[in-house]
Write a protein that holds these residues in place. Sequence first.
Motif, PDB file in Angstrom:
ATOM      1  N   LEU A  59       0.829  -1.217   0.000  1.00 58.85           N
ATOM      2  CA  LEU A  59       0.000   0.000   0.000  1.00 58.85           C
ATOM      3  C   LEU A  59       0.857   1.257   0.000  1.00 58.85           C
ATOM      4  O   LEU A  59       0.393   2.336  -0.370  1.00 58.85           O
ATOM      5  N   LEU A  60       2.082   1.146   0.463  1.00 56.00           N
ATOM      6  CA  LEU A  60       3.040   2.246   0.438  1.00 56.00           C
ATOM      7  C   LEU A  60       4.299   1.772  -0.275  1.00 56.00           C
ATOM      8  O   LEU A  60       4.625   0.583  -0.252  1.00 56.00           O
ATOM      9  N   ARG A  61       4.997   2.743  -0.895  1.00 52.83           N
ATOM     10  CA  ARG A  61       6.266   2.404  -1.543  1.00 52.83           C
ATOM     11  C   ARG A  61       7.396   3.099  -0.811  1.00 52.83           C
ATOM     12  O   ARG A  61       7.274   4.273  -0.465  1.00 52.83           O
ATOM     13  N   PRO A  62       8.504   2.388  -0.607  1.00 52.82           N
ATOM     14  CA  PRO A  62       9.601   3.024   0.127  1.00 52.82           C
ATOM     15  C   PRO A  62      10.258   4.096  -0.734  1.00 52.82           C
ATOM     16  O   PRO A  62      10.290   3.996  -1.967  1.00 52.82           O
ATOM     17  N   ASP A  63      10.810   5.105  -0.074  1.00 54.02           N
ATOM     18  CA  ASP A  63      11.616   6.108  -0.784  1.00 54.02           C
ATOM     19  C   ASP A  63      12.949   5.498  -1.209  1.00 54.02           C
ATOM     20  O   ASP A  63      13.490   5.836  -2.263  1.00 54.02           O
ATOM     21  N   ARG A  64      13.449   4.613  -0.377  1.00 52.63           N
ATOM     22  CA  ARG A  64      14.697   3.886  -0.702  1.00 52.63           C
ATOM     23  C   ARG A  64      14.523   2.462  -0.220  1.00 52.63           C
ATOM     24  O   ARG A  64      13.826   2.199   0.762  1.00 52.63           O
ATOM     25  N   GLY A  65      15.213   1.522  -0.861  1.00 49.93           N
ATOM     26  CA  GLY A  65      15.181   0.138  -0.413  1.00 49.93           C
ATOM     27  C   GLY A  65      14.136  -0.695  -1.128  1.00 49.93           C
ATOM     28  O   GLY A  65      13.450  -0.224  -2.035  1.00 49.93           O
ATOM     29  N   ARG A  66      14.024  -1.949  -0.699  1.00 45.74           N
ATOM     30  CA  ARG A  66      13.100  -2.890  -1.328  1.00 45.74           C
ATOM     31  C   ARG A  66      12.312  -3.647  -0.287  1.00 45.74           C
ATOM     32  O   ARG A  66      12.811  -3.909   0.813  1.00 45.74           O
ATOM     33  N   VAL A  67      11.105  -4.034  -0.687  1.00 48.81           N
ATOM     34  CA  VAL A  67      10.266  -4.883   0.156  1.00 48.81           C
ATOM     35  C   VAL A  67       9.919  -6.101  -0.683  1.00 48.81           C
ATOM     36  O   VAL A  67       9.257  -5.983  -1.712  1.00 48.81           O
ATOM     37  N   LEU A  68      10.394  -7.268  -0.251  1.00 47.46           N
ATOM     38  CA  LEU A  68      10.175  -8.491  -1.019  1.00 47.46           C
ATOM     39  C   LEU A  68       9.253  -9.410  -0.234  1.00 47.46           C
ATOM     40  O   LEU A  68       9.489  -9.688   0.944  1.00 47.46           O
ATOM     41  N   VAL A  69       8.203  -9.876  -0.912  1.00 50.14           N
ATOM     42  CA  VAL A  69       7.286 -10.849  -0.320  1.00 50.14           C
ATOM     43  C   VAL A  69       7.162 -12.004  -1.308  1.00 50.14           C
ATOM     44  O   VAL A  69       6.811 -11.771  -2.469  1.00 50.14           O
ATOM     45  N   PHE A  70       7.489 -13.208  -0.877  1.00 49.57           N
ATOM     46  CA  PHE A  70       7.586 -14.356  -1.787  1.00 49.57           C
ATOM     47  C   PHE A  70       8.519 -14.027  -2.959  1.00 49.57           C
ATOM     48  O   PHE A  70       8.294 -14.463  -4.098  1.00 49.57           O
ATOM     49  N   GLY A  71       9.528 -13.203  -2.707  1.00 52.86           N
ATOM     50  CA  GLY A  71      10.467 -12.825  -3.751  1.00 52.86           C
ATOM     51  C   GLY A  71       9.985 -11.718  -4.677  1.00 52.86           C
ATOM     52  O   GLY A  71      10.726 -11.281  -5.561  1.00 52.86           O
ATOM     53  N   THR A  72       8.760 -11.247  -4.524  1.00 55.43           N
ATOM     54  CA  THR A  72       8.213 -10.185  -5.384  1.00 55.43           C
ATOM     55  C   THR A  72       8.468  -8.824  -4.759  1.00 55.43           C
ATOM     56  O   THR A  72       8.185  -8.620  -3.574  1.00 55.43           O
ATOM     57  N   ALA A  75       7.032  -2.903  -4.450  1.00 52.43           N
ATOM     58  CA  ALA A  75       6.947  -1.506  -4.906  1.00 52.43           C
ATOM     59  C   ALA A  75       7.111  -1.402  -6.413  1.00 52.43           C
ATOM     60  O   ALA A  75       6.593  -0.486  -7.037  1.00 52.43           O
ATOM     61  N   ARG A  76       7.830  -2.374  -7.018  1.00 56.08           N
ATOM     62  CA  ARG A  76       8.192  -2.210  -8.416  1.00 56.08           C
ATOM     63  C   ARG A  76       7.591  -3.259  -9.347  1.00 56.08           C
ATOM     64  O   ARG A  76       7.659  -3.123 -10.552  1.00 56.08           O
ATOM     65  N   ALA A  77       7.052  -4.328  -8.782  1.00 56.10           N
ATOM     66  CA  ALA A  77       6.510  -5.399  -9.631  1.00 56.10           C
ATOM     67  C   ALA A  77       5.247  -4.897 -10.332  1.00 56.10           C
ATOM     68  O   ALA A  77       4.585  -3.967  -9.855  1.00 56.10           O
ATOM     69  N   PRO A  78       4.891  -5.531 -11.473  1.00 50.90           N
ATOM     70  CA  PRO A  78       3.629  -5.180 -12.133  1.00 50.90           C
ATOM     71  C   PRO A  78       2.446  -5.451 -11.197  1.00 50.90           C
ATOM     72  O   PRO A  78       2.504  -6.332 -10.345  1.00 50.90           O
ATOM     73  N   GLU A  79       1.387  -4.704 -11.417  1.00 54.12           N
ATOM     74  CA  GLU A  79       0.215  -4.783 -10.526  1.00 54.12           C
ATOM     75  C   GLU A  79      -0.311  -6.203 -10.432  1.00 54.12           C
ATOM     76  O   GLU A  79      -0.700  -6.665  -9.349  1.00 54.12           O
ATOM     77  N   LYS A  80      -0.278  -6.944 -11.530  1.00 52.56           N
ATOM     78  CA  LYS A  80      -0.783  -8.327 -11.543  1.00 52.56           C
ATOM     79  C   LYS A  80      -0.025  -9.197 -10.539  1.00 52.56           C
ATOM     80  O   LYS A  80      -0.611 -10.024  -9.843  1.00 52.56           O
ATOM     81  N   GLU A  81       1.297  -9.006 -10.487  1.00 52.77           N
ATOM     82  CA  GLU A  81       2.112  -9.809  -9.576  1.00 52.77           C
ATOM     83  C   GLU A  81       1.845  -9.414  -8.128  1.00 52.77           C
ATOM     84  O   GLU A  81       1.805 -10.268  -7.244  1.00 52.77           O
ATOM     85  N   ILE A  82       1.694  -8.114  -7.902  1.00 56.66           N
ATOM     86  CA  ILE A  82       1.409  -7.646  -6.544  1.00 56.66           C
ATOM     87  C   ILE A  82       0.068  -8.209  -6.078  1.00 56.66           C
ATOM     88  O   ILE A  82      -0.071  -8.677  -4.947  1.00 56.66           O
ATOM     89  N   TYR A  83      -0.923  -8.179  -6.952  1.00 55.04           N
ATOM     90  CA  TYR A  83      -2.231  -8.726  -6.593  1.00 55.04           C
ATOM     91  C   TYR A  83      -2.141 -10.223  -6.323  1.00 55.04           C
ATOM     92  O   TYR A  83      -2.825 -10.743  -5.449  1.00 55.04           O
ATOM     93  N   ALA A  84      -1.301 -10.911  -7.080  1.00 58.22           N
ATOM     94  CA  ALA A  84      -1.135 -12.353  -6.858  1.00 58.22           C
ATOM     95  C   ALA A  84      -0.544 -12.612  -5.475  1.00 58.22           C
ATOM     96  O   ALA A  84      -0.948 -13.548  -4.777  1.00 58.22           O
ATOM     97  N   VAL A  85       0.400 -11.765  -5.056  1.00 58.69           N
ATOM     98  CA  VAL A  85       0.975 -11.908  -3.711  1.00 58.69           C
ATOM     99  C   VAL A  85      -0.093 -11.629  -2.658  1.00 58.69           C
ATOM    100  O   VAL A  85      -0.207 -12.351  -1.667  1.00 58.69           O
TER     101      VAL A  85
END
Lengths: 266, 245
Positions: A59-72, A75-85
């Motif tokens: 729901l939020l995107r970091p200003d710096r860094g990454r947030v990985l869930v199941f490797g996705t 913040a940057r993955a396509p919306e379809k992948e985020i919805y799948a997660v």
Amino acid sequence: MVEPAIGDPIIALQGVSKAFGEVEVLKDVDLVIPARQTTAIIGPSGTGKSVLIKHVIGLLRPDRGRVLVFGTDMARAPEKEIYAVRRRMGVLFQDGALFDSLSVEENVAFPLAHHRRDLGPAARREAVEEKLEWVGLPGFADRSIASLSGGQRKRVGLARAIVMEPEILLFDEPNSGLDPFTSDAIDELILGMKARLGITFVIISHDIVGTVKVADHVGMLYEGSLVEFGPTRRIVASENPVVATFLRRNLDTSWLAARLGSERVP
Amino acid sequence: MSFLAAVGRFGIFLAAFLRSSWRHPPPPGRVAEEAYRIGVKSLPVLLIIAVFVGTNLALQGYKAFAPIGGQRLVGMFVSMAGIREMAPVIAASMIAAKAGTEMASQIAVMRIREQIDAMEAMAVDPLWYLILPRLLGIVLVLPALTIIAIFVTLVSAYAVTVWQLGLNGAVFIEFARQGIQGVDFLYCMLKGLAFGVIIALGACFFGFHAGAGPEGVGRATNGAVVTVSVVVVFLNYLMSEVFYG
């Protein structure tokens, strides 16, 4: 899909920073949450805990860094992948975040209605009634949201969060706004779910007693920084002054010593 | 927020909404639900307003034309002013005031209670689920409400003209016919359609971006109705220039 082994990294925050205007809410947070265990993130109010969990949901995107869930990368993955997660996650928001215009059944069935169109109304009803039974609200399916107490709203919110059989369950302050008895009941409910489901739990809380009851790992967030993270037993015996002060102010340490069988308790 | 920043933010919102909406049909049953709520619940207030718009158009038309012996032109004045301008704007204003504020406040409350976040967390696009049915509902209903407003305005104006002002009803009808053409009804419905889009998107935009707490809901609702009302009358001017200029 291969199920992660217990302890595998399932959620990873790498150097996550987030500011709102001039205010830095998260500062270079590095955190790995292990699979199929219960992790609690504790800290004072306003320290960034809810902001952290919103990054995990995407729901939020970091200003710096990454947030990985199941490797996705959330913040940057396509919306379809985020919805799948997100379909593999369940979230219990602070007040339940139930839809007031829908009944209890319609609320709990909401994700099923959108993602499990193969299920007919009878199958959906059955799933709803099963989950309501699990959360201690049998027969509540036809009730309106307005008729529910605070504790009941949380239970219905939890039923909705688990109806899709998620692999990760996120709790944003599950005890907030509840009296001590209801808060205890919610802790017991979470413990019951933990035993029943065996999935990854992430609990954001300022309630130390509840946290210690249910968590395998604890991270302390203070002024946007993760000051310590580790097994619960180690954290409650921490000599870090911030952690120790926070725990001492919020915990009856003699109870804790008895519970953990620890001699070294702040 | 500055005006330009707000326009930019609306542009981003609109682009995201269009991206969401093209992909899937609207949620089943929701469009009919919204059309019913907007149409049926707005109708009583709209009828009352349309009645008194008609009465006043007749009175003012008579006052304007009677001194120069032109009282027979009341019918033409009512049909031109009423059908071309007043009915679409009055219908849109009523819908903006009733349905628009309801949309803005409902969505604002959902925002502050994290219900929109919950919807996103359940992998359901809130733009698709919340806005698309409201937009389609209002677009279905507002042109029809505009036509109803036209009819009621004309009937009430006729009633005042004949029973209060004592003029000839057949003359009123004859000159009312001369004041309009069939295409005017099409233009009215196009105005209704355009205004409906503005109301739905404007109200939902403000609701979506509500600030925290009851103050946030109040500001969103107020901002929605003020902004939408101003845009509607400005758009009415532009469309009248295009259609009749």
